[in-house]
Design an enzyme around this catalytic site. Structure first.
Site, short mmCIF file in Angstrom:
data_model
loop_
_atom_site.label_atom_id
_atom_site.label_comp_id
_atom_site.label_asym_id
_atom_site.label_seq_id
_atom_site.Cartn_x
_atom_site.Cartn_y
_atom_site.Cartn_z
N VAL A 55 -20.10 1.51 -3.36
CA VAL A 55 -20.36 0.10 -3.03
C VAL A 55 -21.76 -0.07 -2.45
O VAL A 55 -22.53 -0.93 -2.90
CB VAL A 55 -19.31 -0.43 -2.03
CG1 VAL A 55 -19.61 -1.87 -1.67
CG2 VAL A 55 -17.90 -0.31 -2.61
N LYS B 285 0.88 -1.17 0.00
CA LYS B 285 0.00 0.00 0.00
C LYS B 285 0.92 1.22 0.00
O LYS B 285 2.03 1.17 0.54
CB LYS B 285 -0.87 0.00 1.26
CG LYS B 285 -2.14 0.80 1.14
CD LYS B 285 -3.30 -0.01 0.56
CE LYS B 285 -4.55 0.85 0.46
NZ LYS B 285 -5.72 0.08 0.06
N GLY C 54 -24.16 3.67 4.69
CA GLY C 54 -23.31 4.20 3.62
C GLY C 54 -23.79 3.77 2.25
O GLY C 54 -23.81 2.58 1.93
P1 NAD Z 1 -17.73 6.01 -1.02
O1 NAD Z 1 -16.88 7.13 -0.54
O2 NAD Z 1 -18.17 5.98 -2.44
O3 NAD Z 1 -19.05 5.90 -0.11
C1 NAD Z 1 -19.07 6.08 1.25
C2 NAD Z 1 -20.46 6.57 1.61
O4 NAD Z 1 -20.59 6.61 3.03
C3 NAD Z 1 -20.75 7.98 1.09
O5 NAD Z 1 -21.98 8.00 0.40
C4 NAD Z 1 -20.79 8.83 2.36
O6 NAD Z 1 -21.68 9.92 2.25
C5 NAD Z 1 -21.27 7.81 3.37
N1 NAD Z 1 -20.99 8.13 4.76
C6 NAD Z 1 -19.92 8.78 5.27
N2 NAD Z 1 -20.02 8.88 6.61
C7 NAD Z 1 -21.18 8.27 6.96
C8 NAD Z 1 -21.85 8.04 8.18
N3 NAD Z 1 -21.35 8.46 9.34
N4 NAD Z 1 -23.03 7.39 8.17
C9 NAD Z 1 -23.56 6.95 7.00
N5 NAD Z 1 -22.98 7.16 5.80
C10 NAD Z 1 -21.80 7.81 5.78
O7 NAD Z 1 -16.91 4.68 -0.67
P2 NAD Z 1 -17.11 3.24 -1.30
O8 NAD Z 1 -16.17 3.08 -2.44
O9 NAD Z 1 -18.57 2.98 -1.48
O10 NAD Z 1 -16.54 2.32 -0.13
C11 NAD Z 1 -17.29 2.11 1.06
C12 NAD Z 1 -16.46 1.34 2.07
O11 NAD Z 1 -16.02 0.11 1.50
C13 NAD Z 1 -15.20 2.07 2.49
O12 NAD Z 1 -14.91 1.76 3.84
C14 NAD Z 1 -14.12 1.44 1.62
O13 NAD Z 1 -12.84 1.49 2.22
C15 NAD Z 1 -14.61 0.01 1.54
N6 NAD Z 1 -14.13 -0.69 0.34
C16 NAD Z 1 -14.41 -0.20 -0.89
C17 NAD Z 1 -13.94 -0.89 -2.00
C18 NAD Z 1 -14.26 -0.39 -3.37
O14 NAD Z 1 -14.04 -1.16 -4.34
N7 NAD Z 1 -14.75 0.82 -3.54
C19 NAD Z 1 -13.19 -2.07 -1.86
C20 NAD Z 1 -12.97 -2.55 -0.56
C21 NAD Z 1 -13.44 -1.86 0.53
#
Ligand code: NAD
Length: 345
Positions: free
Chosen positions: A180, A79, A176
């Site tokens: 995803v 990373k 959230g």
């Molecule tokens: P994203 O930034 O697109 O979405 C996150 C969402 O959470 C946003 O809509 C935001 O408004 C919301 N949010 C923030 N704080 C919040 C709270 N307190 N309560 C409710 N909602 C809240 O991120 P993502 O790509 O959808 O990823 C989501 C999670 O999955 C993250 O933790 C990320 O590390 C993990 N993840 C993502 C991937 C990927 O392929 N994108 C892969 C592995 C893990």
């Protein structure tokens, strides 16, 4: 000093790059390359100190080793982190300097997107190195692999806890609705799940209400939702000594990275009888997506087919943990370590 940090876990290498022309301060941590070259995204964040940045790189790269080992892909864990504010400090020149830094490692580390570094940024980095990759759908959207894989993990956890993977009529609280969480809701709704949703962005909540008749839940109470399944898909460290006693679900299975605030929280969930699908076992769809793209034969359907393996793997972990009366992350860690640190090595 580095060796004394609590996050140091026998990492193979930690590289620091400074580029005077762009002000780049960039760290690449390589945890373990037993199974193959290191792979993992690049994060840009205004870290308060260089120690905080090093700790993040150490922790995240170690997590990638476990994730790759569990997913059964021929890659190790790496990373990288950029110290800086992506809103003000990110320039094409800085991204090019990152690309040159990655290239200097000769393929020992391949980078991708993460918080603060978008897929479009990776394309700029990739002009300087062939060791950068962030797959996208032909229409520019992120592939649905992480959501689909998480959905398979949820089905596996349901099979373990309720005796059937069927989600018809099951209530699922999703925290959230980002890239995803929103796609995950689509899979869950198609299966007949009853959705409760929370997001700090009200327009996203409104979209879920309109598309799937989801019931909105306040962001500060979603973890306590009375639901069969809780799916954290926003932030890390949401499961801790305060939230776990207040859970009213039977299953926790979501995409957010590092959902447990501390390792002791795995034991807390276990004692409460909550079925917990370890995040790094079920949110590997994005990694599988990347691995397919690096093979040079990218096909979204083939990636989704690969995600089906998450179901069996998660069931195996949960069933095995129950049989041994252990928290599921203990069994998941053992399985991962048996692959990248086999006994006698
Ligand atoms: P994203 O930034 O697109 O979405 C996150 C969402 O959470 C946003 O809509 C935001 O408004 C919301 N949010 C923030 N704080 C919040 C709270 N307190 N309560 C409710 N909602 C809240 O991120 P993502 O790509 O959808 O990823 C989501 C999670 O999955 C993250 O933790 C990320 O590390 C993990 N993840 C993502 C991937 C990927 O392929 N994108 C892969 C592995 C893990």
């Amino acid at each position: 000093m580095l060796l004394e940090l609590p996050d140091y876990d026998g990492h193979e290498a930690v590289h620091f790059f400074h580029d005077a022309a762009t002000g780049l301060r960039y760290l690449v941590a390589i945890h373990d390359t037993t199974l193959g070259p290191a792979i993992g995204g690049c994060r840009m964040w205004p870290y308060a100190s260089s120690t905080e940045a090093i700790r993040d790189a150490l922790r995240l790269s170690r997590g990638m080793t476990y994730k790759a080992a569990l997913a059964g892909v021929p890659y190790g864990g790496g990373k990288s982190v950029v110290i800086g504010d992506p809103r003000s400090d990110k320039t094409p020149e800085l991204l090019a300097a990152i690309g040159r830094a990655v290239d200097s490692l000769g393929g020992r580390y391949t980078t991708s997107d993460d918080v603060g570094i978008s897929a479009a940024d990776v394309a700029v980095i990739g002009r300087q190195t062939s060791h950068a990759c962030a797959p996208m759908m032909p229409d520019g959207r992120a592939a649905p692999a992480t959501a689909y894989g998480t959905y398979q993990g949820i089905r596996a956890a349901a099979a373990h806890a309720f005796g059937t993977p069927a989600l018809d009529g099951r209530s699922v609280a999703v925290q959230g609705l980002g890239a995803v969480g929103m796609q995950l809701c689509e899979y869950l709704a198609a299966d007949g799940a009853v959705l409760r949703v929370a997001d700090t962005d009200e327009s996203r909540v409104a979209q879920a209400v309109q598309c799937w008749g989801a019931r909105p839940v306040a962001t500060d109470s979603v973890l306590e939702s009375e639901a069969d399944i809780l799916s954290p898909c926003a932030l890390g460290s949401v499961l801790d000594e305060r939230s776990i006693p207040r859970l009213r679900c039977r299953v926790v299975a979501g995409a957010a990275n590092n959902q447990l605030a501390t390792p002791a929280d795995a034991e807390r969930l276990h004692r409460r009888g909550v079925t917990y699908a370890p995040d790094y076992a079920i949110n590997v769809g994005g990694l599988l997506d990347l691995v397919h793209a690096l093979r040079g034969t990218y096909d979204v359907q083939a990636v989704l087919d690969d995600c089906l393996g998450i179901f069996e793997r998660t069931r195996w972990i949960l069933d095995r943990a129950a049989a041994r009366d252990l928290p599921s992350p203990v069994v998941a860690d053992e399985l991962a370590r048996s692959r990248f640190r086999p006994p006698g090595r």
